[in-house]
Design a protein around this motif. Structure first.
Motif, short mmCIF file in Angstrom:
data_model
loop_
_atom_site.label_atom_id
_atom_site.label_comp_id
_atom_site.label_asym_id
_atom_site.label_seq_id
_atom_site.Cartn_x
_atom_site.Cartn_y
_atom_site.Cartn_z
N GLY A 90 0.83 -1.20 0.00
CA GLY A 90 0.00 0.00 0.00
C GLY A 90 0.86 1.25 0.00
O GLY A 90 0.37 2.36 -0.17
N ALA A 91 2.17 1.04 0.19
CA ALA A 91 3.11 2.17 0.22
C ALA A 91 4.41 1.77 -0.46
O ALA A 91 4.88 0.64 -0.30
CB ALA A 91 3.39 2.58 1.66
N LEU A 92 4.93 2.70 -1.21
CA LEU A 92 6.25 2.54 -1.83
C LEU A 92 6.99 3.85 -1.62
O LEU A 92 6.53 4.90 -2.06
CB LEU A 92 6.14 2.24 -3.33
N VAL A 93 8.10 3.78 -0.90
CA VAL A 93 8.92 4.96 -0.64
C VAL A 93 10.24 4.78 -1.36
O VAL A 93 10.89 3.73 -1.23
CB VAL A 93 9.14 5.18 0.87
N VAL A 94 10.63 5.80 -2.12
CA VAL A 94 11.87 5.76 -2.89
C VAL A 94 12.77 6.90 -2.45
O VAL A 94 12.31 8.03 -2.26
CB VAL A 94 11.58 5.87 -4.41
N PHE A 95 14.05 6.61 -2.31
CA PHE A 95 15.05 7.62 -2.02
C PHE A 95 16.03 7.66 -3.19
O PHE A 95 16.55 6.63 -3.59
CB PHE A 95 15.81 7.29 -0.73
N GLU A 96 16.26 8.85 -3.72
CA GLU A 96 17.28 9.07 -4.74
C GLU A 96 18.34 9.98 -4.15
O GLU A 96 18.07 11.14 -3.83
CB GLU A 96 16.67 9.71 -5.99
N GLY A 97 19.55 9.47 -3.99
CA GLY A 97 20.67 10.28 -3.54
C GLY A 97 21.30 10.92 -4.77
O GLY A 97 21.79 10.22 -5.65
#
Length: 143
Positions: free
Chosen positions: A32-39
């Protein structure tokens, strides 16, 4: 579900990073959730102008990334995790790391992505050479 079934893409690569395949490697119908981090490589550091960076890594770096992903998945049993770090020469605006976490609820994904990124920064045997606009450079240590 086996912990290995909750690990998506992991690794270290010289090629430019693409967010979608990394995120897709953890996305599923239970998420139900997708969290993405782009450095992302920025154009400054500590008040100095930066024109680019260069990452070098220890030969075990890919194994360390995989182990960190497994450890984080173990600490966050609701979550599926993926993380890939780039090495080589990177320009301003290029991605140095992409991490993704999927879970049934956003709180778990936010907590796990913080853990994942912080643990990679702490443990990954990678060295960063920053190239400054004044022609100087600086090496930043590794785990």
């Amino acid at each position: 579900m086996d912990i290995q079934d909750r690990i998506g893409l992991t690794g270290v690569q010289e090629e430019p990073l693409l967010t979608a395949p990394i995120a897709d490697s953890v996305r599923n119908d239970a998420s139900g959730a997708l969290v993405v981090f782009e450095g992302i490589v920025r154009n400054h550091d500590d008040g100095r102008g930066v024109i680019g960076i260069e990452y070098s890594c220890h030969p075990t770096a890919a194994e360390v990334v995989a182990q960190v992903a497994q450890d984080v998945a173990g600490r966050h049993p609701e979550c599926r995790v993926a993380v890939v770090h780039r090495v080589g020469k990177l320009g301003i605006g290029e991605m140095a790391m992409v991490a993704a976490v999927a879970s049934p609820h956003r709180g778990a994904s936010f907590a796990a992505i913080q853990d994942l990124v912080d643990t990679i920064k702490e443990k990954l045997p990678v060295w960063k050479r920053q190239l400054f606009t004044d022609g100087t450079d600086e090496w930043v240590g590794s785990a």
